[in-house]
Design an enzyme around this catalytic site. Structure first.
Site, PDB file in Angstrom:
ATOM      1  N   HIS A   1     -11.446  -7.151  -4.066  1.00  0.00           N
ATOM      2  CA  HIS A   1     -11.017  -5.815  -4.490  1.00  0.00           C
ATOM      3  C   HIS A   1     -10.169  -5.858  -5.753  1.00  0.00           C
ATOM      4  O   HIS A   1      -9.657  -4.831  -6.206  1.00  0.00           O
ATOM      5  CB  HIS A   1     -10.212  -5.165  -3.339  1.00  0.00           C
ATOM      6  CG  HIS A   1     -10.060  -3.694  -3.459  1.00  0.00           C
ATOM      7  ND1 HIS A   1      -8.838  -3.066  -3.567  1.00  0.00           N
ATOM      8  CD2 HIS A   1     -10.980  -2.705  -3.488  1.00  0.00           C
ATOM      9  CE1 HIS A   1      -8.999  -1.766  -3.641  1.00  0.00           C
ATOM     10  NE2 HIS A   1     -10.289  -1.518  -3.607  1.00  0.00           N
TER      11      HIS A   1
ATOM     12  N   LYS B   1      -9.003  -6.159  -9.725  1.00  0.00           N
ATOM     13  CA  LYS B   1      -9.494  -5.646 -11.003  1.00  0.00           C
ATOM     14  C   LYS B   1      -8.706  -6.363 -12.107  1.00  0.00           C
ATOM     15  O   LYS B   1      -7.567  -6.006 -12.422  1.00  0.00           O
ATOM     16  CB  LYS B   1      -9.276  -4.135 -11.114  1.00  0.00           C
ATOM     17  CG  LYS B   1      -9.941  -3.316  -9.985  1.00  0.00           C
ATOM     18  CD  LYS B   1      -8.916  -2.874  -8.980  1.00  0.00           C
ATOM     19  CE  LYS B   1      -9.418  -1.857  -7.985  1.00  0.00           C
ATOM     20  NZ  LYS B   1     -10.435  -2.308  -7.066  1.00  0.00           N
TER      21      LYS B   1
ATOM     22  N   ASP C   1      -8.646 -13.780 -24.279  1.00  0.00           N
ATOM     23  CA  ASP C   1      -8.050 -14.873 -25.065  1.00  0.00           C
ATOM     24  C   ASP C   1      -6.764 -15.419 -24.457  1.00  0.00           C
ATOM     25  O   ASP C   1      -5.981 -16.079 -25.156  1.00  0.00           O
ATOM     26  CB  ASP C   1      -7.786 -14.411 -26.503  1.00  0.00           C
ATOM     27  CG  ASP C   1      -9.073 -14.159 -27.283  1.00  0.00           C
ATOM     28  OD1 ASP C   1     -10.116 -14.716 -26.875  1.00  0.00           O
ATOM     29  OD2 ASP C   1      -9.043 -13.410 -28.272  1.00  0.00           O
TER      30      ASP C   1
ATOM     31  N   HIS D   1      -6.334   7.939  -6.878  1.00  0.00           N
ATOM     32  CA  HIS D   1      -6.745   6.574  -6.553  1.00  0.00           C
ATOM     33  C   HIS D   1      -5.698   5.538  -6.967  1.00  0.00           C
ATOM     34  O   HIS D   1      -5.886   4.344  -6.756  1.00  0.00           O
ATOM     35  CB  HIS D   1      -8.082   6.267  -7.238  1.00  0.00           C
ATOM     36  CG  HIS D   1      -8.747   5.018  -6.778  1.00  0.00           C
ATOM     37  ND1 HIS D   1      -8.810   3.868  -7.544  1.00  0.00           N
ATOM     38  CD2 HIS D   1      -9.390   4.714  -5.618  1.00  0.00           C
ATOM     39  CE1 HIS D   1      -9.470   2.921  -6.889  1.00  0.00           C
ATOM     40  NE2 HIS D   1      -9.828   3.401  -5.724  1.00  0.00           N
TER      41      HIS D   1
ATOM     42  N   LYS E   1      -2.485   3.098  -7.104  1.00  0.00           N
ATOM     43  CA  LYS E   1      -1.771   2.295  -6.104  1.00  0.00           C
ATOM     44  C   LYS E   1      -0.459   1.863  -6.752  1.00  0.00           C
ATOM     45  O   LYS E   1      -0.353   0.787  -7.346  1.00  0.00           O
ATOM     46  CB  LYS E   1      -2.578   1.066  -5.685  1.00  0.00           C
ATOM     47  CG  LYS E   1      -4.000   1.391  -5.176  1.00  0.00           C
ATOM     48  CD  LYS E   1      -5.010   1.169  -6.254  1.00  0.00           C
ATOM     49  CE  LYS E   1      -6.448   1.104  -5.765  1.00  0.00           C
ATOM     50  NZ  LYS E   1      -6.895   2.039  -4.809  1.00  0.00           N
TER      51      LYS E   1
ATOM     52  N   ASP F   1      14.063   3.331  -7.396  1.00  0.00           N
ATOM     53  CA  ASP F   1      15.415   3.411  -7.965  1.00  0.00           C
ATOM     54  C   ASP F   1      15.478   3.223  -9.474  1.00  0.00           C
ATOM     55  O   ASP F   1      16.530   2.846 -10.011  1.00  0.00           O
ATOM     56  CB  ASP F   1      16.324   2.367  -7.306  1.00  0.00           C
ATOM     57  CG  ASP F   1      16.667   2.703  -5.861  1.00  0.00           C
ATOM     58  OD1 ASP F   1      16.287   3.801  -5.404  1.00  0.00           O
ATOM     59  OD2 ASP F   1      17.287   1.863  -5.197  1.00  0.00           O
TER      60      ASP F   1
END
Length: 490
Positions: free
Chosen positions: A226, A228, A233, A408, A410, A415
């Site tokens: 899952h 991404k 370079d 979508h 996450k 604080d």
């Protein structure tokens, strides 16, 4: 014996055999008690059909595959980990005048639990819109000079997918080494020949843990890649929630506008992303004769100086490691909070430890805000999300439903000090069942930027109230309660 007695006997035998097989099936693989009971419920309530569901969603990844991942060293990182542990003991590692005691403890947690090195010279750009993210990604691909490493759960063969692929092919043609990992289940529907021309040019594209026909030979829904990740370079890294597909640009009517969060990092955190890609690549191609593992080379790990001031640790988790490092990070951030906690997640299905931590924070006077989507992309998952939202609402947590498309992102911001952006949702699947990666960041300016974005998003939200849940139909409440029972396997 009457016909009715015969039917009763047959049904009893079937029920007995089904129950016996359910017990054998579930207990032959080690899993936590909540998931065990959830699967027993499914297998016994749905005789026969339940075993088909188990084949797709319950079968665990093989021990051999787990070993393949564990056997991979964090190339370019392992020596730094030992050095940083020594520096931590000598109080030489972190800029103590800039980091709070809570941040110092959090960095030590990740160093010990996940061998996550700390880097403090990163420059970070935040993307909340797919068009901006992909425009910048395409530009970075076009300017790549040595290598491009791409790892996505979803790499669709649609309009944006072809744009990204064409850019990768051009890079390979001019001598840039291109490697791609994609998850065959996340990229379902994609043609098996999608990467053929890239491979003809000398590039490499492999399905995570599978053959070229992995989707057809591995119908397993769990234990997917899952993550991404993009590394260009060894200098630029991408991490967050956006996959490659037209829906992430708001081109699918079903979802409308796609609201996500992604980071572009220039700095040594890209080295940590590079190391994670190497581990995943080498574990994936171990049994693929035509693809070679990556060996350490200085050109993959160009140390940078003075690019920025953001401290970052790249933290990963997955079924290859019983230490749920990202969940521990979430718990640490929640426990450290004194003022506020802002969370965005498409799936709110936390385990008891996270539920209790959020409840304790809210009851202690910390302002806890959680933002969820207003629409489901998975029916059972959304009903379970609603159930947990109601439970947290009763503990004093503020729940917001995002109405301007699909939420979508996450993210977690605490604080005005620390934040997290990555691929891991606040749910069992991300904690236990899938391979995830998050960037935990120590930076006041970046954290406040995410807080400002959160406040802007709230303008497109409805705050849920006890009355909202009380007015729901009995049928909807039943679906929420039933979905909650399946939470450990959703």
């Amino acid at each position: 014996m009457t016909f009715v007695d015969l039917i009763y006997s047959v049904v009893s035998v079937i029920f007995f055999i089904n129950t016996l097989l359910a017990i054998v099936t579930v207990f032959k693989e080690k899993r936590d008690i909540a998931a065990t009971w959830a699967w027993l419920l499914v297998l016994n309530l749905l005789p026969g059909i339940g075993f088909l569901i188990y084949l797709f969603a319950g079968k665990k990844i093989s021990k051999e595959r787990i070993f393949d991942i564990k056997a991979q060293e964090k190339l370019g990182i392992d020596q730094l980990v030992n050095l940083q542990k020594e520096q931590w003991h000598e109080k030489e590692l972190l800029p103590y005048d800039l980091l709070t005691n809570e941040a110092q403890q959090t960095s030590r947690l990740f160093l010990e639990a996940d061998q996550a090195i700390f880097t403090n010279n990163n420059q970070v750009q935040v993307f909340t819109d797919g068009h901006q993210k992909f425009t910048q990604l395409l530009e970075d691909i076009e300017h790549a000079k040595d290598h491009i490493h791409v790892e996505y759960y979803t790499f669709y063969s649609d309009k944006i997918g072809h744009q990204i692929l064409a850019a990768l092919e051009r890079a390979q043609q001019r001598g840039v080494t291109v490697r791609v990992i994609y998850d065959s289940m996340g990229s379902r529907g994609q043609s098996r020949h999608f990467f053929k021309h890239l491979e003809e040019l000398g590039g490499q594209a492999e399905p995570f843990f599978g053959s070229k026909r992995a989707y057809y030979h591995s119908p397993r829904l769990n234990y997917r890649d899952h993550r991404k990740i993009v590394v260009v370079d060894g200098l630029i890294g991408y991490i967050g929630g956006f996959n490659i597909g037209d829906q992430y640009l708001g081109r699918l009517e079903k979802f409308g506008y796609w609201r996500d969060t992604h980071l572009r990092i220039i700095g040594n955190a890209a080295v940590a992303l590079q190391s994670q890609f190497f581990m995943d690549w080498n574990a994936t191609v171990k049994n693929v004769p035509e693809s070679k593992p990556i060996e350490y080379d200085d050109r993959y790990f160009p140390l940078q100086r003075g690019q920025g001031s953001t401290g970052i640790q790249i933290v990963s988790s997955g079924p290859d490691n019983e230490t749920e490092a990202i969940k521990l990070g979430y718990l640490k951030l929640i426990g450290n909070a004194h003022d506020y906690i802002d969370i965005q997640t498409p799936y709110l299905i936390p385990d008891d430890s996270v539920m209790e931590a959020l409840g304790v924070a809210a009851l202690s006077g910390v302002k806890v805000r959680i933002m969820i989507p207003s629409m489901p992309d998975h029916a059972f998952v959304y009903r379970a999300t609603e159930y947990h939202a109601k439970e947290l609402l009763e503990k004093g947590v503020e729940i917001y439903r995002y109405n301007n498309g699909f939420m979508h992102a996450k993210t977690m911001a605490v604080d005005g000090q620390m934040c997290s952006v990555g691929s891991a949702n606040l749910d069992f699947r991300s904690f236990k069942l899938n391979f995830e990666v998050n960037a935990f960041c120590y930076d006041r300016q970046l954290t406040m930027q995410l807080t400002d974005i959160y406040d802007q998003d709230i303008e497109h939200c409805t705050q849920l109230t006890p009355e909202y849940f009380e007015q729901q139909s009995r049928w909807l409440k039943f679906k929420q309660y039933f979905s909650r029972l399946l939470s450990p396997i959703l």
